[in-house]
Design a protein around this motif. Structure first.
Motif, mmCIF file in Angstrom:
data_model
loop_
_atom_site.group_PDB
_atom_site.id
_atom_site.type_symbol
_atom_site.label_atom_id
_atom_site.label_comp_id
_atom_site.label_asym_id
_atom_site.label_seq_id
_atom_site.Cartn_x
_atom_site.Cartn_y
_atom_site.Cartn_z
ATOM 1 N N GLU A 63 -3.536 1.931 -3.646
ATOM 2 C CA GLU A 63 -3.049 3.504 -3.400
ATOM 3 C C GLU A 63 -4.159 4.066 -2.183
ATOM 4 O O GLU A 63 -5.508 3.851 -2.478
ATOM 5 N N TRP A 64 -3.629 4.193 -1.249
ATOM 6 C CA TRP A 64 -4.387 4.864 0.075
ATOM 7 C C TRP A 64 -4.550 6.463 -0.250
ATOM 8 O O TRP A 64 -3.350 7.191 -0.543
ATOM 9 N N GLN A 65 -5.783 6.790 -0.721
ATOM 10 C CA GLN A 65 -5.856 8.357 -1.230
ATOM 11 C C GLN A 65 -6.186 9.212 -0.180
ATOM 12 O O GLN A 65 -6.978 8.834 0.506
ATOM 13 N N ILE A 66 -5.945 10.368 -0.429
ATOM 14 C CA ILE A 66 -6.090 11.403 0.427
ATOM 15 C C ILE A 66 -7.498 12.223 -0.126
ATOM 16 O O ILE A 66 -8.028 11.699 -1.180
ATOM 17 N N ASP A 67 -8.197 13.008 0.756
ATOM 18 C CA ASP A 67 -9.351 13.526 0.938
ATOM 19 C C ASP A 67 -9.198 14.641 -0.491
ATOM 20 O O ASP A 67 -8.257 15.319 -0.260
ATOM 21 N N PRO A 68 -9.966 14.651 -1.373
ATOM 22 C CA PRO A 68 -9.786 15.696 -2.559
ATOM 23 C C PRO A 68 -9.843 17.132 -2.214
ATOM 24 O O PRO A 68 -9.458 17.944 -2.797
ATOM 25 N N THR A 69 -10.613 17.339 -1.206
ATOM 26 C CA THR A 69 -10.667 18.780 -0.657
ATOM 27 C C THR A 69 -9.793 19.387 0.406
ATOM 28 O O THR A 69 -9.201 20.292 0.346
ATOM 29 N N SER A 70 -9.429 18.269 1.493
ATOM 30 C CA SER A 70 -8.489 18.679 2.307
ATOM 31 C C SER A 70 -7.160 17.869 2.449
ATOM 32 O O SER A 70 -6.200 18.562 3.128
ATOM 33 N N GLY A 71 -7.190 17.115 1.679
ATOM 34 C CA GLY A 71 -5.606 16.495 1.449
ATOM 35 C C GLY A 71 -5.384 15.616 2.773
ATOM 36 O O GLY A 71 -4.298 14.666 2.790
ATOM 37 N N HIS A 72 -6.399 15.328 3.442
ATOM 38 C CA HIS A 72 -6.424 14.375 4.751
ATOM 39 C C HIS A 72 -6.134 12.987 4.392
ATOM 40 O O HIS A 72 -6.731 12.575 3.587
ATOM 41 N N LEU A 73 -5.448 12.208 5.059
ATOM 42 C CA LEU A 73 -5.172 10.832 4.813
ATOM 43 C C LEU A 73 -6.076 10.117 5.862
ATOM 44 O O LEU A 73 -5.465 10.064 7.357
ATOM 45 N N ASP A 74 -7.087 9.500 5.468
ATOM 46 C CA ASP A 74 -7.706 8.891 6.747
ATOM 47 C C ASP A 74 -7.436 7.538 7.169
ATOM 48 O O ASP A 74 -7.418 6.617 6.232
ATOM 49 N N PRO A 75 -7.043 7.168 8.358
ATOM 50 C CA PRO A 75 -6.616 6.013 8.704
ATOM 51 C C PRO A 75 -7.879 4.796 8.438
ATOM 52 O O PRO A 75 -7.580 3.577 8.085
ATOM 53 N N VAL A 125 0.756 -1.328 0.031
ATOM 54 C CA VAL A 125 -0.037 0.085 -0.085
ATOM 55 C C VAL A 125 0.932 1.247 -0.068
ATOM 56 O O VAL A 125 1.872 1.400 0.792
ATOM 57 N N VAL A 126 0.810 2.193 -1.111
ATOM 58 C CA VAL A 126 1.190 3.583 -0.934
ATOM 59 C C VAL A 126 0.197 4.385 -0.828
ATOM 60 O O VAL A 126 -1.055 4.200 -0.972
ATOM 61 N N THR A 127 0.571 5.795 -0.665
ATOM 62 C CA THR A 127 -0.328 6.911 -0.979
ATOM 63 C C THR A 127 0.055 7.708 -1.956
ATOM 64 O O THR A 127 0.848 7.854 -2.675
ATOM 65 N N ASN A 128 -1.018 8.820 -2.240
ATOM 66 C CA ASN A 128 -0.878 9.667 -3.150
ATOM 67 C C ASN A 128 -0.524 11.065 -2.116
ATOM 68 O O ASN A 128 -0.747 12.172 -2.754
ATOM 69 N N GLN A 129 -0.123 10.929 -0.953
ATOM 70 C CA GLN A 129 0.185 12.147 -0.202
ATOM 71 C C GLN A 129 1.502 12.436 -0.105
ATOM 72 O O GLN A 129 2.066 13.474 0.137
ATOM 73 N N ASP A 130 2.270 11.279 -0.545
ATOM 74 C CA ASP A 130 3.786 11.239 -0.506
ATOM 75 C C ASP A 130 4.522 12.120 -1.513
ATOM 76 O O ASP A 130 3.935 12.214 -2.530
#
Length: 412
Positions: free
Chosen positions: A141-153, A116-121
């Motif tokens: 891909e563990w994706q961020i919130d498109p509005t806030s950029g938050h990475l939700d556990p 698992v990787v993120t698109n916040q990195d």
């Protein structure tokens, strides 16, 4: 957080850049791209090149001194992060270190295993892992919130099953700035038998973390963004380091801190990293007079909290200023307590154009995508347009922030 106030005059006296005529009147807000270097690091690098620039660990005095200083850097910095000295290794950059790690995991994992990787990195902790798809490894891909950029556990756990072997994510993003709950995530992964790789490049400059307390299997950061020379530092916990295939010369396979350094390391820069420990210890000695007898990790916790408290005090007024404008979009949280002082702003003008306008007013800032194209795309920003990034650390003063806000009023 500590109640002790940071002595910025003392701090700035430890950085030669603040005494340079060429930089007089300039306010430095591109620290996320690379910090100023502290004097102890410069002094050690100077001494190494003048007295010890020989093959280390040899029979003669200069060679023994060279090797001893390299060992000192590893031993002292590892102790500050609460890990064993052989769990810390050095490489040319965090990007290169991650690439080597990915090669090792690629040899160990089987087709159908998942990472698992993120698109916040930053791309350093994303691209090398994604390349393993060519070997049959599944990338999720563990994706961020498109509005806030938050990475939700919670979104992470929806990606987890018995195929996942590794989760790679940032301590905080170099664009979003939000500090992720690393200890909570790593604890959950460990309980599930899954390894963790944490990119600390954007967090470590704000205080070296207690990696043992975080529970990360791998923790990476860059010395050149943490007041040191251009080196990548990598903690790999011993059990994982022994399990992963050796990536170095075969005769170095039995030495943990050499297993993931394929080429000869930069001896001088590793030795100079001991100056980072000198600096952190000097900060502690200056601010905490009752610190005698404390171990290195305990001292570093106090220095971390001292640095973070100062940064948080300066950051909140900047966030309030940005929130009061309707012509810019703040990427990430608007509360200083939960984020690093790395502030990315989207504007009608490109990030580079804004940085150029600020430069004419004595503000050194960054504009662009900052190797975080996936994160920008994830929050709807065209990487080619980019953002203005304003990043600072503990040596930044209240006067610097005042000058920044005045300049922003003139260019936005």
């Amino acid at each position: 957080m500590t109640d002790t106030m940071l002595d910025t005059r003392f701090v700035r006296s430890m950085f030669p850049a603040f005494q340079q005529p060429a930089l007089e009147g300039q306010r430095f807000f591109e620290n996320a791209g690379g910090s100023y270097t502290c004097k102890p690091v410069i002094d050690r690098l100077f001494r190494y090149y003048h007295e010890r620039k020989v093959q280390p660990y040899g029979a003669y005095a200069a060679s023994q001194a060279a090797g001893a200083e390299m060992d000192e850097a590893r031993n002292r910095l590892a102790a500050m992060m609460g890990v064993e000295s052989d769990e810390l290794s050095f490489g040319p950059s965090s990007s290169a270190n991650t690439y080597v790690l990915a090669q090792a995991f690629g040899e160990m994992l089987s087709p159908g295993d998942a990472i698992v990787v993120t698109n916040q990195d930053h791309e350093a902790n994303s691209g090398p892992w994604r390349r393993l798809q060519a070997q049959g490894i599944t990338i999720r891909e563990w994706q961020i919130d498109p509005t806030s950029g938050h990475l939700d556990p919670e979104a992470l756990w929806r990606l987890i099953d018995d195929k996942v072997r590794l989760v790679c994510f940032p301590h905080c993003s170099n664009i979003v700035g939000e500090i992720n709950p690393v200890a909570q995530i790593c604890q959950g992964l460990r309980q599930a038998g899954i390894r963790s790789c944490v990119d600390g490049v954007s967090y470590a400059p704000h205080g070296l973390p207690d990696v043992a307390a975080l529970g990360a299997d791998i923790y990476l950061f860059s010395a050149y963004k943490t007041y040191g020379p251009h080196q990548g530092l990598m903690v790999i916990r011993r059990d994982l380091g022994a399990e992963l295939p050796n990536q170095a010369h075969y005769f170095n396979a039995d030495t943990l801190y050499k297993r993931f350094t394929p080429a000869g390391p930069d001896h001088a820069q590793i030795a100079a990293c001991a100056g980072m420990a000198d600096y952190f210890d000097a900060l502690h000695a200056h601010h905490f007079k009752d610190g005698a007898g404390q171990d290195a990790a305990s001292r570093m916790v106090q220095v971390h909290d001292l640095m973070r408290a100062h940064e948080t005090r300066l950051l909140q007024p900047l966030l309030e200023y940005v929130k009061g404008r309707n012509d810019v979009r703040l990427i990430g949280p608007d509360q200083a307590k939960g984020r690093a002082p790395t502030v990315a702003l989207e504007h009608a003008r490109s990030g580079l154009a804004l940085a150029q306008a600020l430069a004419l007013r004595g503000i050194m800032a960054g504009g662009g995508s900052f190797y975080a194209n996936r994160a920008l795309g994830g929050v709807g920003v065209d990487p080619a347009h980019g953002v203005l990034r304003l990043s600072f650390v503990h040596y930044t003063s209240a006067e610097d922030l005042d000058a920044l806000i005045l300049a922003l009023d003139q260019v936005l």
